[in-house]
Enzyme design. Structure first.
Site, PDB file in Angstrom:
ATOM      1  N   ILE A   5       1.218  -1.376   0.365  1.00  0.00           N
ATOM      2  CA  ILE A   5       0.254   0.059   0.392  1.00  0.00           C
ATOM      3  C   ILE A   5       0.625   1.240  -0.053  1.00  0.00           C
ATOM      4  O   ILE A   5       2.120   1.097   0.883  1.00  0.00           O
ATOM      5  CB  ILE A   5      -0.974  -0.198   1.595  1.00  0.00           C
ATOM      6  CG1 ILE A   5      -1.640  -1.223   1.517  1.00  0.00           C
ATOM      7  CG2 ILE A   5      -1.897   1.297   0.715  1.00  0.00           C
ATOM      8  CD1 ILE A   5      -2.541  -1.861   0.389  1.00  0.00           C
ATOM      9  N   LYS A   6       0.851   2.010  -1.224  1.00  0.00           N
ATOM     10  CA  LYS A   6       1.483   3.329  -1.211  1.00  0.00           C
ATOM     11  C   LYS A   6       0.524   4.699  -0.267  1.00  0.00           C
ATOM     12  O   LYS A   6      -0.317   4.584  -0.170  1.00  0.00           O
ATOM     13  CB  LYS A   6       1.539   4.035  -2.116  1.00  0.00           C
ATOM     14  CG  LYS A   6       2.527   5.014  -2.695  1.00  0.00           C
ATOM     15  CD  LYS A   6       2.318   5.407  -4.206  1.00  0.00           C
ATOM     16  CE  LYS A   6       3.673   4.321  -4.995  1.00  0.00           C
ATOM     17  NZ  LYS A   6       3.660   5.065  -6.102  1.00  0.00           N
ATOM     18  N   VAL A   7       1.879   4.884   0.846  1.00  0.00           N
ATOM     19  CA  VAL A   7       1.574   5.864   1.712  1.00  0.00           C
ATOM     20  C   VAL A   7       2.823   6.870   1.537  1.00  0.00           C
ATOM     21  O   VAL A   7       3.746   7.030   1.001  1.00  0.00           O
ATOM     22  CB  VAL A   7       1.572   5.562   2.947  1.00  0.00           C
ATOM     23  CG1 VAL A   7       0.763   6.346   4.503  1.00  0.00           C
ATOM     24  CG2 VAL A   7       0.813   4.207   3.133  1.00  0.00           C
ATOM     25  N   ASN A  28       4.521   0.897   0.536  1.00  0.00           N
ATOM     26  CA  ASN A  28       5.615   1.614   0.035  1.00  0.00           C
ATOM     27  C   ASN A  28       5.325   3.269   0.593  1.00  0.00           C
ATOM     28  O   ASN A  28       4.319   3.572  -0.016  1.00  0.00           O
ATOM     29  CB  ASN A  28       5.632   1.203  -1.664  1.00  0.00           C
ATOM     30  CG  ASN A  28       6.399   2.473  -1.892  1.00  0.00           C
ATOM     31  OD1 ASN A  28       7.056   2.786  -1.634  1.00  0.00           O
ATOM     32  ND2 ASN A  28       5.558   2.467  -3.378  1.00  0.00           N
TER      33      ASN A  28
END
Length: 255
Positions: A5-7, A28
């Protein structure tokens, strides 16, 4: 299990990273541009692992990368250097400032990699590692060279190191396969020089930490714009669909 999960590494994002890692979700982290961003993210990852361990979670199943942007740093700092060069009154000052162009991005990464080695080489991470935890791998992002005056592989060949990832664009990957070299752990080379470069930039009134904050703010705006455009496109395509025609088609097929 194969999804990251992009944060973003914003203030709010760092808290989200801590909570998500604590729930065993792989992350990520994106939009990292300075050492403060990196330190905050690394500690959030470790705090999250600590929380996960306290609830009996399997640390070995959690992965994370810390995406640290490179070429965007040089693009902005080179612009600031050009302005300083134009305003400089002496030839010596102009030469000193010119010598700093194209060096900030790599220097920033080399210093951050030293932070990575220190943070993940001692407590509290070493105790978590004994329980199966994995290091949060530094990921060099934005590694396509923007300035044609620089080597097309400067952000690849100079950042090779253990536990790192390099998400290079297709053009850069093709260049690497064509004429690239992998001479060893180059991210460990010239660390003292990297620190001196950052110090020299600060003396020239160009602070890498301040630049990093500006780039992160700009990055958040671009991400939000892209997301809004995506939603608008979905809405437009949805409204363009002839629902009556689809209903008749389904009825014909089912009959």
């Amino acid at each position: 299990p194969n999804v990251f999960i992009k944060v973003p590494a914003t203030k709010e994002g760092v808290e989200a990273i801590r909570r998500l890692i604590g729930q065993g979700i792989s992350i990520n982290v994106t939009l990292m541009f300075n050492r403060k961003h990196y330190h905050d993210v690394a500690m959030a990852y470790i705090d999250g692992l600590t929380q996960l361990a306290s609830t009996g979670g399997d640390l070995s199943k959690v992965h994370s990368v810390a995406s640290f942007f490179v070429s965007r740093v040089d693009t902005l700092i080179d612009k600031k250097l050009d302005e300083a060069i134009a305003a400089a009154s002496s030839a010596d000052d102009k030469a000193r400032l010119t010598a700093l162009k194209g060096k900030a991005g790599l220097a920033n990464c080399k210093v951050v990699y030293q932070d990575f080695l220190e943070i993940f080489g001692k407590e509290p991470f070493t105790s978590l590692k004994a329980k199966g935890a994995r290091v949060q791998r530094p990921l060099w992002a934005s590694t396509g060279t923007k300035n044609p005056a620089y080597s097309d592989l400067m952000y690849v060949e100079n950042l090779i190191g253990a536990d790192t990832v390099n998400t290079m664009p297709e053009k850069t990957l093709a260049a690497l396969l064509d004429h690239g070299t992998c001479p060893g752990d180059t991210v460990l080379d010239g660390v003292d020089e990297a620190r001196a470069t950052l110090a020299a930039l600060k003396e020239a009134a160009i602070d890498i930490e301040t630049v990093g904050e500006q780039l992160q703010e700009d990055g958040v705006v671009l991400f939000a714009k892209a997301y809004d455009e995506l939603l608008a496109t979905i809405k437009e395509r949805h409204e363009a669909v002839d629902n009556d025609a689809i209903t008749k088609k389904i009825a014909t097929i089912t009959s």
